[in-house]
Design a protein around this motif. Structure first.
Motif, PDB file in Angstrom:
ATOM      1  N   ARG A 136       0.891  -1.205   0.078  1.00  0.00           N
ATOM      2  CA  ARG A 136       0.114   0.046  -0.462  1.00  0.00           C
ATOM      3  C   ARG A 136       0.737   1.585   0.599  1.00  0.00           C
ATOM      4  N   PHE A 137       2.265   1.235   0.381  1.00  0.00           N
ATOM      5  CA  PHE A 137       3.049   2.457   0.026  1.00  0.00           C
ATOM      6  C   PHE A 137       3.774   2.461  -1.024  1.00  0.00           C
ATOM      7  N   LEU A 138       3.858   2.030  -2.218  1.00  0.00           N
ATOM      8  CA  LEU A 138       4.275   1.527  -3.537  1.00  0.00           C
ATOM      9  C   LEU A 138       4.561   2.740  -4.174  1.00  0.00           C
ATOM     10  N   GLU A 139       2.880   4.203  -4.255  1.00  0.00           N
ATOM     11  CA  GLU A 139       3.537   5.290  -5.002  1.00  0.00           C
ATOM     12  C   GLU A 139       4.037   5.923  -3.859  1.00  0.00           C
ATOM     13  N   TYR A 140       4.817   6.007  -2.537  1.00  0.00           N
ATOM     14  CA  TYR A 140       5.145   7.207  -1.886  1.00  0.00           C
ATOM     15  C   TYR A 140       6.085   6.837  -2.017  1.00  0.00           C
ATOM     16  N   ASP A 141       7.158   8.397  -2.085  1.00  0.00           N
ATOM     17  CA  ASP A 141       8.903   8.630  -1.658  1.00  0.00           C
ATOM     18  C   ASP A 141       9.098   8.306  -0.655  1.00  0.00           C
ATOM     19  N   ASP A 142      10.939   7.850  -0.449  1.00  0.00           N
ATOM     20  CA  ASP A 142      10.786   6.876   1.036  1.00  0.00           C
ATOM     21  C   ASP A 142      10.278   7.803   2.311  1.00  0.00           C
ATOM     22  N   CYS A 143      10.573   9.421   2.055  1.00  0.00           N
ATOM     23  CA  CYS A 143      10.239   9.728   3.406  1.00  0.00           C
ATOM     24  C   CYS A 143       8.805   9.853   3.733  1.00  0.00           C
ATOM     25  N   ASP A 144       7.691   9.917   2.625  1.00  0.00           N
ATOM     26  CA  ASP A 144       6.396   9.997   2.625  1.00  0.00           C
ATOM     27  C   ASP A 144       6.097   8.688   3.164  1.00  0.00           C
ATOM     28  N   LYS A 145       7.188   7.289   3.019  1.00  0.00           N
ATOM     29  CA  LYS A 145       6.731   5.889   2.763  1.00  0.00           C
ATOM     30  C   LYS A 145       6.799   6.436   4.901  1.00  0.00           C
TER      31      LYS A 145
END
Ligand code: ATP
Ligand code: MG
Length: 275
Positions: free
Chosen positions: A77-86
């Motif tokens: 579910r976090f695939l589309e987030y970049d590392d910080c937002d993830k």
């Protein structure tokens, strides 16, 4: 596959079992060791998955209410987030799952020992290296599934069986309202059936969307009663309106106050009069 209580999120990721440390909280003075095996997925909603489990540590069948905690930062579910937002999204998703599990477990604890409401057996906590603790619940298994599925099978029920189920549901609602719990998701899918006692019993489940209210108004009470009556009519008595149950309880929706226990006594009286 046998699994320790500590790896209840095993189905959603590839975390090796030994990366998690078991930490189990039995409800009342039971052994803290609890090992179980997931036998079948019974139901899946937005907030949790319900697994039938078997365990060598306890006799009988039980159900794991597995709340939807994120399994790790690499959860799909976090695939589309970049590392910080993830990381932020992970913590937020964890918090939501924590709130949902906490609420349902608080309600299940209040309803322990009360007829007509799902019974909590254990609360389990799981910990992992980079994970925050996850809380899940173990509840009684009901062997005839939910009332929605059951009612589509067109199984013919005797008047005694119909009244018995209506009484169970009314008892459940009395206990739930006595405990200041307001149900917002009363539907046939959330009524569980069981016949292991030799009688078909009905039990109210799924408290993820329920609210714990300080002030319970008459309208709240009426709303919950009317939702329950709709299910009793449609899925048990197969009627739209004015079925046997209405004739028995004589509910007046314009009444200034209502007493659910009066309705319950009337139903019990009617059952005692059935030949
Ligand atoms: N204790 C149980 N015994 C037998 N079946 C169960 C049990 N608990 C749940 N189920 C089955 O799983 C289904 C879903 O359970 P439940 O209503 O608790 O969760 P949900 O609606 O999937 O979850 P959410 O809270 O995410 O909406 C039920 O309708 C029923 O068929
Ligand atoms: Mg449900």
């Amino acid at each position: 596959m046998r699994i320790e209580a500590a790896i209840v999120n095993r189905n959603r990721d590839d975390t090796p079992a030994n990366q998690m440390t078991p930490c189990i909280w039995p409800i009342e003075g039971e052994s803290i060791h609890f090992e179980y095996e997931k036998a079948a997925l019974l139901g899946e909603g937005g907030q949790k998955c319900c697994w039938k489990i078997t365990s060598r540590d306890v006799a009988g069948d039980f159900v794991l209410l597995e709340y939807r905690y994120p399994s790790s930062l690499h959860d799909d579910r976090f695939l589309e987030y970049d590392d910080c937002d993830k990381e932020y999204a992970y913590h937020q998703a964890h918090e939501v799952a924590e709130i949902n599990s906490d609420k349902e477990i608080t309600i299940l604890k209040r309803l322990r020992g009360l007829v007509g409401a799902l019974q909590l057996q254990r609360v389990i906590q799981c910990k992992g290296n980079d994970f925050r603790p996850q809380i899940h619940a173990i509840v009684d298994f009901h062997n005839r599934g939910n009332l929605k599925e059951f009612s589509t099978q067109n199984i013919s029920l005797s008047t005694r069986e119909k009244l018995g189920m209506a009484i169970d549901m009314m008892k459940g609602l009395c206990s739930i309202i006595d405990n200041k719990i307001y149900l917002t998701d009363i539907k046939a899918e959330n009524i569980l059936l069981d016949d292991t006692s030799g009688r078909l019993t009905a039990t109210i489940c799924d408290f993820c969307n329920a609210d714990i209210l300080e002030d319970f108004t008459i309208d709240d009470k009426k709303h919950n009663l009317e939702c329950l009556l709709d299910i009793i009519r449609r899925d048990i008595f197969k009627a739209n309106y004015n079925c046997d149950v209405d004739n028995i309880i004589q509910y007046d929706r314009n009444a200034e106050d209502i007493c659910l226990r009066d309705f319950l006594y009337k139903l019990v009286g009617a059952l005692n009069n059935v030949a």
